[in-house]
Design a protein around this motif. Structure first.
Motif, PDB file in Angstrom:
ATOM      1  N   PHE A   1     -10.003  -1.789   3.851  1.00 16.23           N
ATOM      2  CA  PHE A   1     -10.849  -2.542   2.938  1.00 16.23           C
ATOM      3  C   PHE A   1     -10.267  -2.741   1.542  1.00 16.23           C
ATOM      4  N   SER A   2      -9.363  -1.886   1.116  1.00 11.96           N
ATOM      5  CA  SER A   2      -8.867  -2.036  -0.250  1.00 11.96           C
ATOM      6  C   SER A   2      -7.602  -2.856  -0.349  1.00 11.96           C
ATOM      7  N   LEU A   3      -6.957  -3.066   0.750  1.00 14.95           N
ATOM      8  CA  LEU A   3      -5.678  -3.767   0.671  1.00 14.95           C
ATOM      9  C   LEU A   3      -5.759  -5.171   0.060  1.00 14.95           C
ATOM     10  N   PRO A   4      -6.626  -6.035   0.501  1.00 14.40           N
ATOM     11  CA  PRO A   4      -6.578  -7.399  -0.058  1.00 14.40           C
ATOM     12  C   PRO A   4      -6.809  -7.460  -1.576  1.00 14.40           C
ATOM     13  N   MET A   5      -7.917  -6.889  -2.022  1.00  9.41           N
ATOM     14  CA  MET A   5      -8.217  -7.006  -3.457  1.00  9.41           C
ATOM     15  C   MET A   5      -7.266  -6.156  -4.303  1.00  9.41           C
TER      16      MET A   5
ATOM     17  N   ASN B   1      -4.261  -5.167  -3.550  1.00 15.34           N
ATOM     18  CA  ASN B   1      -2.907  -5.727  -3.539  1.00 15.34           C
ATOM     19  C   ASN B   1      -2.766  -6.898  -4.506  1.00 15.34           C
ATOM     20  N   PHE B   2      -3.747  -7.785  -4.511  1.00 12.51           N
ATOM     21  CA  PHE B   2      -3.669  -8.918  -5.439  1.00 12.51           C
ATOM     22  C   PHE B   2      -3.692  -8.445  -6.895  1.00 12.51           C
TER      23      PHE B   2
ATOM     24  N   PHE C   1       4.033  -7.561  -4.722  1.00 10.80           N
ATOM     25  CA  PHE C   1       3.110  -7.324  -3.610  1.00 10.80           C
ATOM     26  C   PHE C   1       3.571  -6.148  -2.747  1.00 10.80           C
TER      27      PHE C   1
ATOM     28  N   SER D   1       2.574  -2.956  -4.546  1.00  9.74           N
ATOM     29  CA  SER D   1       1.139  -2.668  -4.463  1.00  9.74           C
ATOM     30  C   SER D   1       0.765  -2.142  -3.072  1.00  9.74           C
ATOM     31  N   PHE D   2       1.410  -2.665  -2.034  1.00  9.25           N
ATOM     32  CA  PHE D   2       1.181  -2.160  -0.684  1.00  9.25           C
ATOM     33  C   PHE D   2       1.639  -0.699  -0.566  1.00  9.25           C
TER      34      PHE D   2
ATOM     35  N   ASN E   1      -0.942   1.649  -1.896  1.00  5.45           N
ATOM     36  CA  ASN E   1      -2.055   1.845  -0.955  1.00  5.45           C
ATOM     37  C   ASN E   1      -1.667   2.796   0.179  1.00  5.45           C
TER      38      ASN E   1
END
Length: 159
Positions: free
Chosen positions: A64-68, A70-71, A89, A92-93, A96
């Motif tokens: 659930f946290s990866l998309p927001m 990561n951006f 990017f 940021s990955f 996570n």
């Protein structure tokens, strides 16, 4: 004067009374050991639940946290460092994955504690030992005097 159980003071209890007393105490011991096993099992289940919760938390963080995250993190790194957006990017990955790894390690620690606990096995061995002692305990096969037979019949009818 008489003792609380009705026999004269200083008189030795009969074999039947001793055996009945031992049987009662062994029964209480078995009940206490069962209660101990339940308490230890409950503790182990709580540890297992904590482990499962930590693993679920690690999975939820990744999903659930990866998309927001990561951006936000990628654009923040880009603003701060002026690096290529693809590299930002990837960083940021990696952050996570690091958070998920820490949560997974916490889950492993709790799982090992739950697996290492041998409480129910110890109690089961103790119950088997108590049952073996009780199985081998038998009253002496001699004839009881008439007076002891009357007390024994009363003891059996009251218990």
């Amino acid at each position: 004067m008489s003792a609380p159980d009705g026999r004269p003071v200083g008189a030795e209890p009969s074999i039947g009374r001793l055996f009945a007393s031992a049987t009662t105490e062994m029964s209480a011991l078995v009940h206490d050991e069962i209660a101990l096993a339940k308490a230890q099992l409950k503790r182990d289940v709580k540890r297992g639940a904590a482990s499962g919760g930590a693993f679920s938390g690690a999975g939820a963080v990744l999903v659930f946290s990866l998309p927001m995250l990561n951006f936000a993190l990628a654009y923040g790194i880009r603003t701060w460092s002026h690096w290529n957006l693809a590299v930002c990017f990837l960083l940021s990955f990696a952050a996570n994955v690091l958070v998920a790894g820490v949560l997974a390690l916490i889950g492993v620690v709790f799982a090992k504690k739950a697996k290492k606990s041998k409480g129910p096995q110890k109690v089961a061995a103790s119950v088997k030992q108590s049952a073996g002692v009780l199985q081998n305990a038998k009253p002496h096969p001699r004839e009881l005097p008439v007076a002891d037979r009357a007390h024994q019949a009363v003891a059996r009818s009251s218990s």
